[in-house]
Design a protein around this motif. Structure first.
Motif, PDB file in Angstrom:
ATOM      1  N   LEU A  14       0.834  -1.204   0.000  1.00 43.62           N
ATOM      2  CA  LEU A  14       0.000   0.000   0.000  1.00 43.62           C
ATOM      3  C   LEU A  14       0.871   1.258   0.000  1.00 43.62           C
ATOM      4  O   LEU A  14       0.625   2.196  -0.763  1.00 43.62           O
ATOM      5  CB  LEU A  14      -0.931  -0.024   1.213  1.00 43.62           C
ATOM      6  CG  LEU A  14      -2.064   0.973   1.261  1.00 43.62           C
ATOM      7  CD1 LEU A  14      -2.973   0.859   0.054  1.00 43.62           C
ATOM      8  CD2 LEU A  14      -2.864   0.782   2.539  1.00 43.62           C
ATOM      9  N   CYS A  15       1.906   1.264   0.840  1.00 43.62           N
ATOM     10  CA  CYS A  15       2.834   2.414   0.867  1.00 43.62           C
ATOM     11  C   CYS A  15       3.514   2.596  -0.487  1.00 43.62           C
ATOM     12  O   CYS A  15       3.597   3.716  -1.004  1.00 43.62           O
ATOM     13  CB  CYS A  15       3.897   2.218   1.952  1.00 43.62           C
ATOM     14  SG  CYS A  15       3.290   2.360   3.631  1.00 43.62           S
ATOM     15  N   LEU A  16       3.999   1.498  -1.046  1.00 43.56           N
ATOM     16  CA  LEU A  16       4.706   1.582  -2.331  1.00 43.56           C
ATOM     17  C   LEU A  16       3.773   1.997  -3.469  1.00 43.56           C
ATOM     18  O   LEU A  16       4.179   2.716  -4.380  1.00 43.56           O
ATOM     19  CB  LEU A  16       5.377   0.250  -2.654  1.00 43.56           C
ATOM     20  CG  LEU A  16       6.551  -0.121  -1.746  1.00 43.56           C
ATOM     21  CD1 LEU A  16       7.028  -1.539  -2.046  1.00 43.56           C
ATOM     22  CD2 LEU A  16       7.685   0.876  -1.891  1.00 43.56           C
ATOM     23  N   ALA A  17       2.522   1.570  -3.405  1.00 40.38           N
ATOM     24  CA  ALA A  17       1.563   1.927  -4.458  1.00 40.38           C
ATOM     25  C   ALA A  17       1.132   3.389  -4.364  1.00 40.38           C
ATOM     26  O   ALA A  17       0.909   4.038  -5.391  1.00 40.38           O
ATOM     27  CB  ALA A  17       0.344   1.007  -4.383  1.00 40.38           C
ATOM     28  N   LEU A  18       1.016   3.915  -3.146  1.00 42.35           N
ATOM     29  CA  LEU A  18       0.533   5.287  -2.973  1.00 42.35           C
ATOM     30  C   LEU A  18       1.628   6.344  -3.097  1.00 42.35           C
ATOM     31  O   LEU A  18       1.341   7.506  -3.384  1.00 42.35           O
ATOM     32  CB  LEU A  18      -0.159   5.428  -1.622  1.00 42.35           C
ATOM     33  CG  LEU A  18      -1.496   4.709  -1.485  1.00 42.35           C
ATOM     34  CD1 LEU A  18      -2.001   4.781  -0.052  1.00 42.35           C
ATOM     35  CD2 LEU A  18      -2.522   5.293  -2.443  1.00 42.35           C
ATOM     36  N   ALA A  24       3.440  12.564  -7.471  1.00 42.67           N
ATOM     37  CA  ALA A  24       2.819  13.227  -8.621  1.00 42.67           C
ATOM     38  C   ALA A  24       1.986  14.434  -8.174  1.00 42.67           C
ATOM     39  O   ALA A  24       1.994  15.488  -8.825  1.00 42.67           O
ATOM     40  CB  ALA A  24       1.944  12.241  -9.393  1.00 42.67           C
ATOM     41  N   ILE A  25       1.289  14.290  -7.071  1.00 41.82           N
ATOM     42  CA  ILE A  25       0.505  15.410  -6.534  1.00 41.82           C
ATOM     43  C   ILE A  25       1.428  16.568  -6.176  1.00 41.82           C
ATOM     44  O   ILE A  25       1.159  17.722  -6.527  1.00 41.82           O
ATOM     45  CB  ILE A  25      -0.327  14.964  -5.313  1.00 41.82           C
ATOM     46  CG1 ILE A  25      -1.432  13.992  -5.736  1.00 41.82           C
ATOM     47  CG2 ILE A  25      -0.925  16.171  -4.591  1.00 41.82           C
ATOM     48  CD1 ILE A  25      -2.084  13.261  -4.572  1.00 41.82           C
ATOM     49  N   TYR A  45      -3.267  15.443  -1.328  1.00 39.20           N
ATOM     50  CA  TYR A  45      -1.986  15.213  -0.655  1.00 39.20           C
ATOM     51  C   TYR A  45      -2.211  14.775   0.794  1.00 39.20           C
ATOM     52  O   TYR A  45      -1.597  13.817   1.274  1.00 39.20           O
ATOM     53  CB  TYR A  45      -1.137  16.486  -0.715  1.00 39.20           C
ATOM     54  CG  TYR A  45       0.091  16.421   0.159  1.00 39.20           C
ATOM     55  CD1 TYR A  45       1.228  15.745  -0.263  1.00 39.20           C
ATOM     56  CD2 TYR A  45       0.102  17.015   1.413  1.00 39.20           C
ATOM     57  CE1 TYR A  45       2.359  15.673   0.541  1.00 39.20           C
ATOM     58  CE2 TYR A  45       1.220  16.944   2.223  1.00 39.20           C
ATOM     59  CZ  TYR A  45       2.344  16.270   1.789  1.00 39.20           C
ATOM     60  OH  TYR A  45       3.439  16.188   2.589  1.00 39.20           O
ATOM     61  N   ILE A  46      -3.085  15.471   1.508  1.00 39.31           N
ATOM     62  CA  ILE A  46      -3.361  15.143   2.901  1.00 39.31           C
ATOM     63  C   ILE A  46      -3.966  13.744   3.018  1.00 39.31           C
ATOM     64  O   ILE A  46      -3.555  12.938   3.870  1.00 39.31           O
ATOM     65  CB  ILE A  46      -4.295  16.204   3.541  1.00 39.31           C
ATOM     66  CG1 ILE A  46      -3.551  17.529   3.692  1.00 39.31           C
ATOM     67  CG2 ILE A  46      -4.834  15.722   4.889  1.00 39.31           C
ATOM     68  CD1 ILE A  46      -4.450  18.691   4.063  1.00 39.31           C
ATOM     69  N   ALA A 108       9.029  16.587  -3.542  1.00 43.23           N
ATOM     70  CA  ALA A 108       8.843  15.324  -4.262  1.00 43.23           C
ATOM     71  C   ALA A 108      10.173  14.602  -4.441  1.00 43.23           C
ATOM     72  O   ALA A 108      10.241  13.374  -4.330  1.00 43.23           O
ATOM     73  CB  ALA A 108       8.175  15.575  -5.614  1.00 43.23           C
ATOM     74  N   GLY A 109      11.228  15.355  -4.708  1.00 41.86           N
ATOM     75  CA  GLY A 109      12.555  14.739  -4.844  1.00 41.86           C
ATOM     76  C   GLY A 109      13.019  14.091  -3.553  1.00 41.86           C
ATOM     77  O   GLY A 109      13.533  12.961  -3.562  1.00 41.86           O
ATOM     78  N   VAL A 110      12.819  14.782  -2.435  1.00 40.73           N
ATOM     79  CA  VAL A 110      13.163  14.205  -1.135  1.00 40.73           C
ATOM     80  C   VAL A 110      12.311  12.962  -0.886  1.00 40.73           C
ATOM     81  O   VAL A 110      12.810  11.916  -0.452  1.00 40.73           O
ATOM     82  CB  VAL A 110      12.972  15.247  -0.003  1.00 40.73           C
ATOM     83  CG1 VAL A 110      13.083  14.600   1.367  1.00 40.73           C
ATOM     84  CG2 VAL A 110      13.968  16.386  -0.155  1.00 40.73           C
ATOM     85  N   GLY A 111      11.030  13.056  -1.193  1.00 40.16           N
ATOM     86  CA  GLY A 111      10.129  11.912  -1.021  1.00 40.16           C
ATOM     87  C   GLY A 111      10.513  10.736  -1.904  1.00 40.16           C
ATOM     88  O   GLY A 111      10.438   9.575  -1.478  1.00 40.16           O
ATOM     89  N   ALA A 112      10.932  11.013  -3.126  1.00 35.56           N
ATOM     90  CA  ALA A 112      11.350   9.933  -4.027  1.00 35.56           C
ATOM     91  C   ALA A 112      12.585   9.224  -3.481  1.00 35.56           C
ATOM     92  O   ALA A 112      12.658   7.987  -3.491  1.00 35.56           O
ATOM     93  CB  ALA A 112      11.619  10.491  -5.429  1.00 35.56           C
TER      94      ALA A 112
END
Length: 128
Positions: A14-18, A24-25, A45-46, A108-112
């Motif tokens: 679920l984490c990997l899919a979301l 993207a958001i 996002y929330i 997003a870069g940090v999140g990636a």
């Protein structure tokens, strides 16, 4: 909703899919203008980050939880998020000063990068 999904799907999956949806958001929030779009994107996002958080808690309790000690685990997870509630806004306020609308792309870069680490090192379901 997050608990319902985490009880029916493997939480790591679920984490990997979301995560790509969340990234993207964030990316869209940097490049698409207008208050109405930003409002909708921020709500998404929330919701998405909340789903990921619940799935992460489920993953933690499944991998590390012990009967009678779940409070310690929940407390540790909540405590780990608290510093970033303070540091995050300070950090990204300074990022905003430098890159303006690119702030969400930086996020997003940090999140990636963290998503790659999660995919590589997060405990898989059923592993002890």
């Amino acid at each position: 909703v997050g608990g319902h999904l985490a009880d029916r799907l493997p939480p790591r999956l679920l984490c990997l899919a979301l995560t790509p949806l969340l990234l993207a958001i964030l990316g869209a929030m940097s490049v698409v203008g207008g208050a109405p779009f930003f409002f909708v994107a921020y709500v998404l996002y929330i919701v998405t980050s909340s789903l990921i958080f619940v799935a992460t808690l489920k993953l933690l309790t499944g991998g590390y939880g012990r009967e009678g000690r779940l409070g310690n685990l929940y407390g540790s997870a909540a405590t780990l998020t608290d510093p970033f509630t303070v540091v995050g806004p300070v950090l990204f306020t300074n990022v905003y000063a430098a890159v303006k609308s690119g702030t969400f792309l930086v996020m997003a870069g940090v999140g990636a990068a963290l998503g790659v680490l999660f995919a590589r090192y997060a405990r898989r379901e059923g592993a002890r």
